[in-house]
Design a protein around this motif. Structure first.
Motif, PDB file in Angstrom:
ATOM      1  N   GLN A  57       0.832  -1.195   0.000  1.00 53.29           N
ATOM      2  CA  GLN A  57       0.000   0.000   0.000  1.00 53.29           C
ATOM      3  C   GLN A  57       0.875   1.256   0.000  1.00 53.29           C
ATOM      4  O   GLN A  57       2.064   1.199   0.342  1.00 53.29           O
ATOM      5  N   TRP A  60       1.581   6.535   3.093  1.00 53.21           N
ATOM      6  CA  TRP A  60       0.680   7.277   3.972  1.00 53.21           C
ATOM      7  C   TRP A  60      -0.447   6.387   4.476  1.00 53.21           C
ATOM      8  O   TRP A  60      -0.899   6.525   5.620  1.00 53.21           O
ATOM      9  N   GLN A  61      -0.889   5.448   3.636  1.00 54.60           N
ATOM     10  CA  GLN A  61      -1.971   4.547   4.041  1.00 54.60           C
ATOM     11  C   GLN A  61      -1.469   3.538   5.075  1.00 54.60           C
ATOM     12  O   GLN A  61      -2.179   3.221   6.045  1.00 54.60           O
ATOM     13  N   GLN A  62      -0.240   3.030   4.871  1.00 51.46           N
ATOM     14  CA  GLN A  62       0.342   2.134   5.874  1.00 51.46           C
ATOM     15  C   GLN A  62       0.482   2.844   7.220  1.00 51.46           C
ATOM     16  O   GLN A  62       0.159   2.275   8.271  1.00 51.46           O
ATOM     17  N   SER A  65      -2.956   3.381   8.916  1.00 49.87           N
ATOM     18  CA  SER A  65      -3.472   2.136   9.497  1.00 49.87           C
ATOM     19  C   SER A  65      -2.706   1.762  10.760  1.00 49.87           C
ATOM     20  O   SER A  65      -3.302   1.311  11.749  1.00 49.87           O
TER      21      SER A  65
END
Length: 307
Positions: A57, A60-62, A65
């Motif tokens: 991913q 920023w998404q990692q 999360s």
């Protein structure tokens, strides 16, 4: 006092959040990855592993999360190396061990160090002062990576009094040598800080006034001199406590205690970034917490700081 505590909390919370974000970014900026070991994996296998752990991913998404998992569920995620274990389980296994011997070592270092420092200051330039300073210097030049093998050599190999390693549920015979090895150098630093601070306070005007009023020397020392003399000691005890309860790699390795320090080193060698991040954030959170406690104690001892 309440407003002072709330102000410190308002600083501590964003500091911890910033620590999590920076640790995550620095870990992902390091070259290599948890699955790029000596044997290169086929691209299809590597893609499947990255997809399983969410490493495919966007960064920023990692990060979002990961931060949400910590904030909402206190979940540091799965270990990249130990497939059947989570980071929470690894920390839950090692941290109680480290907390046990670290807390005992801290109590020994703080109580003995403050006592030696007070005795040395009250009996300045006497044989007790020289003895206390000598003990402090001797403990300072024997850090834990020197003290630990000496303890094993003397009490295990020569005398046969204590086991040379292991944990066995924290039985007392397995605690003695780790506690001594971890506490000695900190004890010396606490004693030196206490002695110098106590000498300065004993020459203050309010101490001369208390003595001029005919107060007993014990009351002068315990009620009027010790409290202000402990201010620099408390500032040192905060980070020291975090260092001691989060473990010493030397103590964990030499005495095979199974503490969290060994897990942290193993995670670095194995590139288990999830465990490294978990331990780093744990240490950072404890550092912020106990620095907050130190600030509160400072404000309680010295009301001028509240202003």
């Amino acid at each position: 006092m309440l407003s002072y505590v709330l102000r410190r909390l308002a600083i501590a919370v964003p500091t911890l959040l910033l620590l999590i974000i920076l640790s995550f970014l620095l870990m992902h900026a390091a070259p290599g990855g948890p699955f790029t070991q000596e044997h290169e994996l086929p691209p299809a296998v590597l893609d499947n592993l990255n997809a399983k752990y969410g490493l495919d991913q966007p960064l920023w998404q990692q990060m979002a999360s990961y931060v949400w998992g910590i904030v909402a569920h206190f979940d540091f995620g799965p270990s990249f190396v130990y497939k059947d274990r989570t980071v929470n389980e690894i920390i839950a296994q090692g941290f109680p061990v480290t907390l046990t011997y670290g807390l005992l070592a801290f109590m020994v270092a703080a109580l003995a160090g403050i006592a030696l420092g007070v005795i040395a200051a009250v009996k300045h330039n006497s044989w007790l002062d020289y003895l206390a300073v000598g003990i402090s210097i001797g403990a300072q030049v024997l850090p834990n990576f020197v003290m630990a093998p000496i303890l094993i050599l003397v009490f295990t190999l020569w005398l046969g009094w204590l086991p040379g390693g292991g944990w066995e549920g924290g039985q007392w015979q397995y605690l003695i040598m780790p506690v001594i090895a971890l506490s000695t150098s900190f004890l010396a630093s606490i004693a030196r800080i206490t002695r110098s601070s106590m000498l300065e306070v004993l020459n203050a005007n309010h101490i001369r006034t208390a003595r001029a009023k005919g107060l007993p020397e014990r009351q002068v020392i315990l009620r009027h001199a010790l409290k202000p003399a402990l201010l620099p000691v408390i500032s040192y005890l905060g980070p020291t406590f975090v260092v001691m309860i989060t473990g010493s790699v030397v103590v964990d390795v030499i005495f095979s205690t199974g503490g969290i320090g060994k897990a942290f080193v193993d995670s670095a060698l194995n590139r288990d970034y999830a465990v490294m991040l978990g331990v780093t954030i744990l240490v950072g959170a404890l550092t912020i917490l106990f620095n907050l406690i130190v600030d509160i104690l400072y404000a309680w001892i010295d009301p001028k700081i509240r202003l």
